[in-house]
Design an enzyme around this catalytic site. Structure first.
Site, PDB file in Angstrom:
ATOM      1  N   TYR A  12      -3.085  -0.970  10.051  1.00  0.00           N
ATOM      2  CA  TYR A  12      -2.964  -1.128   8.607  1.00  0.00           C
ATOM      3  C   TYR A  12      -1.530  -0.882   8.146  1.00  0.00           C
ATOM      4  CZ  TYR A  12      -4.129  -0.842   3.671  1.00  0.00           C
ATOM      5  OH  TYR A  12      -4.182  -1.059   2.322  1.00  0.00           O
ATOM      6  N   SER A  37       0.842  -1.186   0.000  1.00  0.00           N
ATOM      7  CA  SER A  37       0.000   0.000   0.000  1.00  0.00           C
ATOM      8  C   SER A  37       0.881   1.240   0.000  1.00  0.00           C
ATOM      9  CB  SER A  37      -0.877   0.010   1.257  1.00  0.00           C
ATOM     10  OG  SER A  37      -1.558   1.237   1.422  1.00  0.00           O
TER      11      SER A  37
END
Length: 302
Positions: free
Chosen positions: A159, A146
């Site tokens: 995350y 990401s």
């Protein structure tokens, strides 16, 4: 290392029911790959498989329903894939989930849920399918990290931790597998238009109104079509790129993290505010970088 050959082999894609995973399935079928598609959303997964079969009747498409948070089930499915598809040439660990909330606003169970799906499941699938990749000349592995595997904003402790871990795992594997002729790519998407923000979980300690406001703002930043992101990934695989960044929303923060590693947070927060987003304390749903993908029923990666 020669360019990757998509034909005459099987590609395994997680988080294939929507978002980037769905687009990857169609892109791989167009390039001549047979498919093994994994997701937790059975109805969406069946629809994707049916659409791929209709558009590419010559391709074999197999599906497996699996919740990657259940590591025992994930191990069983990996064994089934190995048994039924010995010629796995490409593994794309694309599935992932998002969780909104600062570290003090989430429970450890919520934190572990993110880490299990975003990190432990890709590790487990890679370990299980590595013998098949080694047996297939010119195989390739893709792990979708990401933007938040490059920078770590407030409100994204779980995350970012999982995506930084996946990035490190991928980079080490790239070096380990080079002599085996296996290519390895780490993908860092920017603002991809998927359902990741809408499906993110909310930490139990996050005020709902704060979360909803942040999510609405961040959805405005998710503008890159999933189909475009998938094509960028597949071109990177074909050319054996070690790292693929998608969009300026990934490339610019990556540059900031390189030139100002200790202070990029303030610059990123200022940029988000200029774009109409929330400040650093309310980046609860942020996954400005949607990679995730792609799985998406519960916030799964896009």
């Amino acid at each position: 290392m020669r360019n990757f050959d998509f034909t005459a082999g099987t590609a395994v894609v997680t988080g294939a029911a929507s978002g980037i995973g769905e687009a990857l399935a169609h892109g791989l079928a167009r390039r001549g790959s047979d498919l093994v598609l994994l997701d937790r959303d059975g109805d969406r997964l069946d629809a994707v498989a049916a659409a791929v079969r209709a558009a590419h009747p010559g391709r074999q498409v197999d599906t497996h329903l699996v919740d990657l948070a259940d590591l025992c089930t994930t191990a069983r499915v990996a064994e089934e894939v190995m048994a039924r598809h010995p010629r796995v040439r490409l593994l794309v660990n694309n599935a992932g989930v998002a969780l909104g909330g600062r570290f003090d606003q989430v429970t450890m169970d919520e934190f572990h849920w993110v880490v299990d799906i975003n990190f432990r499941a890709p590790v487990q699938l890679t370990h299980a399918l590595l013998p098949a990749l080694r047996a297939e000349p010119g195989a390739h592995l893709v792990n979708v990290s990401s933007l938040f595997g490059l920078i770590a904003p407030a409100g994204q402790t779980a995350y970012a931790a999982s995506k930084f871990a996946l990035r490190g795992f991928t980079e080490a594997l790239r070096h380990e597998l080079a002599d085996d002729g296996i290519g390895v790519t780490s993908v860092h998407p920017g603002g991809i238009a998927t359902r990741i923000a809408r499906n993110a979980r909310v930490g139990v300690g996050v005020p709902r109104e704060e979360f909803d406001a942040a999510r609405r703002q961040f959805e405005k930043l998710l503008s890159i079509p999933a189909e475009q992101a998938a094509e960028v990934i597949l071109r990177g695989v074909e050319r054996r790129r070690g790292r693929v960044l998608i969009g300026w929303s990934a490339k610019l923060p990556d540059l900031l993290a390189r030139v100002a590693p200790g202070s990029y947070g303030r610059l990123v927060a200022a940029g988000v505010r200029l774009a109409g987003g929330p400040g650093p304390r309310s980046v609860s749903t942020a996954r400005v970088a949607a990679p995730v993908p792609a799985e998406l029923p519960a916030g799964e990666v896009a």
